[in-house]
Design an enzyme around this catalytic site. Structure first.
Site, PDB file in Angstrom:
ATOM      1  N   ARG A  69     -23.605  23.241  28.699  1.00 26.12           N
ATOM      2  CA  ARG A  69     -23.114  23.648  27.380  1.00 26.12           C
ATOM      3  C   ARG A  69     -23.045  25.171  27.299  1.00 26.12           C
ATOM      4  O   ARG A  69     -22.119  25.738  26.740  1.00 26.12           O
ATOM      5  CB  ARG A  69     -24.003  23.082  26.248  1.00 26.12           C
ATOM      6  N   TYR A  80      -1.388  26.323   9.589  1.00 26.84           N
ATOM      7  CA  TYR A  80      -1.540  24.966  10.108  1.00 26.84           C
ATOM      8  C   TYR A  80      -2.378  24.138   9.116  1.00 26.84           C
ATOM      9  O   TYR A  80      -3.368  24.642   8.577  1.00 26.84           O
ATOM     10  CB  TYR A  80      -2.237  25.074  11.473  1.00 26.84           C
ATOM     11  N   ASP A 102      -3.869  33.715  14.662  1.00 29.28           N
ATOM     12  CA  ASP A 102      -3.633  32.449  15.359  1.00 29.28           C
ATOM     13  C   ASP A 102      -2.310  32.607  16.100  1.00 29.28           C
ATOM     14  O   ASP A 102      -1.246  32.654  15.499  1.00 29.28           O
ATOM     15  CB  ASP A 102      -3.575  31.292  14.341  1.00 29.28           C
ATOM     16  N   LYS A 154      -1.427  23.191  22.639  1.00 27.56           N
ATOM     17  CA  LYS A 154       0.005  23.366  22.451  1.00 27.56           C
ATOM     18  C   LYS A 154       0.628  24.031  23.687  1.00 27.56           C
ATOM     19  O   LYS A 154       0.621  23.435  24.734  1.00 27.56           O
ATOM     20  CB  LYS A 154       0.247  24.146  21.160  1.00 27.56           C
TER      21      LYS A 154
HETATM   22  C1  LIG Z   1      -2.671  22.518  16.476  1.00 25.91           C
HETATM   23  C2  LIG Z   1      -2.975  23.802  15.856  1.00 25.91           C
HETATM   24  C3  LIG Z   1      -4.294  24.147  15.525  1.00 25.91           C
HETATM   25  C4  LIG Z   1      -5.464  23.211  15.726  1.00 25.91           C
HETATM   26  O1  LIG Z   1      -5.707  22.971  17.077  1.00 25.91           O
HETATM   27  P1  LIG Z   1      -6.289  21.585  17.663  1.00 25.91           P
HETATM   28  O2  LIG Z   1      -6.282  21.849  19.136  1.00 25.91           O
HETATM   29  O3  LIG Z   1      -5.368  20.497  17.246  1.00 25.91           O
HETATM   30  O4  LIG Z   1      -7.653  21.415  17.107  1.00 25.91           O
HETATM   31  C5  LIG Z   1      -4.502  25.407  14.987  1.00 25.91           C
HETATM   32  N1  LIG Z   1      -3.487  26.262  14.752  1.00 25.91           N
HETATM   33  C6  LIG Z   1      -2.211  25.947  15.046  1.00 25.91           C
HETATM   34  C7  LIG Z   1      -1.132  26.942  14.767  1.00 25.91           C
HETATM   35  C8  LIG Z   1      -1.913  24.718  15.598  1.00 25.91           C
HETATM   36  O5  LIG Z   1      -0.634  24.408  15.861  1.00 25.91           O
END
Ligand SMILES: *Cc1c(COP(=O)(O)O)cnc(C)c1O
Length: 379
Positions: free
Chosen positions: A47, A99, A171, A196
């Site tokens: 961890r 998001y 982000d 993504k």
């Molecule tokens: C999908 C997404 C998240 C969250 O990520 P997960 O891997 O699904 O937990 C956060 N910000 C954006 C812009 C996203 O597209």
């Protein structure tokens, strides 16, 4: 070294025991110590640290042009770790088109722990400035935004945040580190859902924070270990395999998306196209200055509202109807019903997430086939 070289080499060297060129999947929970407290390479419990994860963390830090990468089991876990640096009574200024899961974290999880937030349109600097309070500790930017693909001026917002002694997180999931470098633009934290574009193959969930400040990195590493939302070594291996082709994939995403956006903008059944690469986009110039490409995401409004949008989404074949984005295969979805259902209806309307809005994640298939699929579905 430049991006393509870092993507393939950063954080990875042949395995010292066998010479294996690929970083092994260290599928282990603990590491044998030579004598109490004497570990090999600071690995004691997985961890806290795992060599496959370390390789990924160094790789992603290099791609973001940062010093420290801290990886998590999902994008949401990464975002939550950042929010755990705050204390009850602190305040965050958040851009208005985040998001859905990000909004849920603020609204349902951290609000009840006493972390307040204000939602603002960060394309509007006066509104952004007015949202700061003496308790503001963090500014939360997502650009391009999701799903309206607004572009926020990172440098300008960072300047306001600095005046108030607040940190800025970007982000960078939609842009990818290949197209946008938030840390270079002055932000303190670059954050990703590596599910993504970084993962890129729709087969892994992951998240990462990248920072330059050693004190902030130490805090985040502490939270990573103490709260424990760490990725397994197999997921780290998959992501390391993915980052090697990130630049190649994103170039194709951009090229295909531009072709699809131009096609859609000229289609009589489409009312509006949101794509930062189109000169008709209100922040096209800012996007061109702040980013090195316009990405693979497009949103469109179909004439005829929900019935027309539903019919379109049922008719496409190559574009798969599903949440998520950033994979090599094209996806399509309906934000109001799917990804952004957690956002209150009146707030959605205000943002422009109308019933005719459809979001496309343009993949890297042959673009003629993609346009053909859309043409059939709209025809
Ligand atoms: C999908 C997404 C998240 C969250 O990520 P997960 O891997 O699904 O937990 C956060 N910000 C954006 C812009 C996203 O597209």
């Amino acid at each position: 070294m430049k991006f393509g070289t870092l993507a393939i080499h950063a954080g990875q060297s042949p395995d010292p025991t066998t010479g294996a060129i690929m970083t092994p999947v260290y599928q282990t929970s603990t590491f044998v110590q030579e004598s109490p407290g004497r570990t090999k390479g600071n690995y004691d419990y997985a961890r806290s640290a795992n060599p496959t994860r370390t390789a990924l963390e160094e790789n992603l830090a290099a791609l973001e042009g940062g010093r420290f990468g801290i990886c998590f089991s999902s994008g949401c876990a990464a975002m939550a770790a950042m929010l755990h640096t705050l204390a009850s009574g602190d305040h965050v200024v958040v851009c208005d088109d985040v998001y859905g899961g990000t909004f849920r974290l603020f609204d349902k999880i951290f609000a009840q722990l006493g972390i307040a937030y204000s939602i603002v349109d960060m394309c509007n600097m006066a509104q952004t400035k007015a949202a700061f309070t003496p308790k503001t500790k963090l500014v939360w930017i997502e650009t391009p935004t999701n799903p309206m693909l607004k572009i926020i001026d990172i440098r300008a917002v960072v300047a306001i945040a600095k005046q108030h002694g607040a940190l800025t997180l970007v982000d960078n999931t939609f842009a990818t580190p290949y197209l946008q470098s938030p840390l270079e633009l002055g932000a303190d934290v670059a954050c990703h859902s590596s599910t993504k574009y970084i993962g890129g193959h729709s087969d892994v969930i992951g998240g990462v924070l990248v920072v330059n400040d050693p004190a902030l990195a130490e805090k985040l590493h502490y939270i990573q270990n103490a709260v424990g939302g760490v990725p397994g070594p197999w997921d780290c291996f998959l992501l390391l395999r993915s980052t090697k082709t990130l630049h190649v994939r994103v170039r194709e995403h951009c090229k295909n998306a531009m072709t699809v956006a131009v096609y859609l903008e000229n289609h009589p059944r489409i009312e509006k196209v949101y794509y930062p690469g189109l000169p008709s986009h209100p922040q096209h110039k800012l996007a061109a200055a702040q980013m090195r490409g316009f990405g693979g995401m497009i949103s469109v409004v179909i004439k005829g509202g929900l019935p027309a949008a539903t019919q379109f989404l049922e008719r496409v074949k190559l574009f798969s109807l599903g949440e998520s984005l950033g994979g090599v295969e094209s996806l399509i979805e309906h934000p109001a019903i799917m990804t952004h259902a957690t956002i209150p209806a009146e707030h959605r309307e205000k943002l422009g997430i109308v019933d005719g809005l459809v979001r496309l994640s343009v993949g890297i298939e042959d673009v003629d086939d993609l346009v053909g699929d859309l043409d059939r579905a709209l025809g």
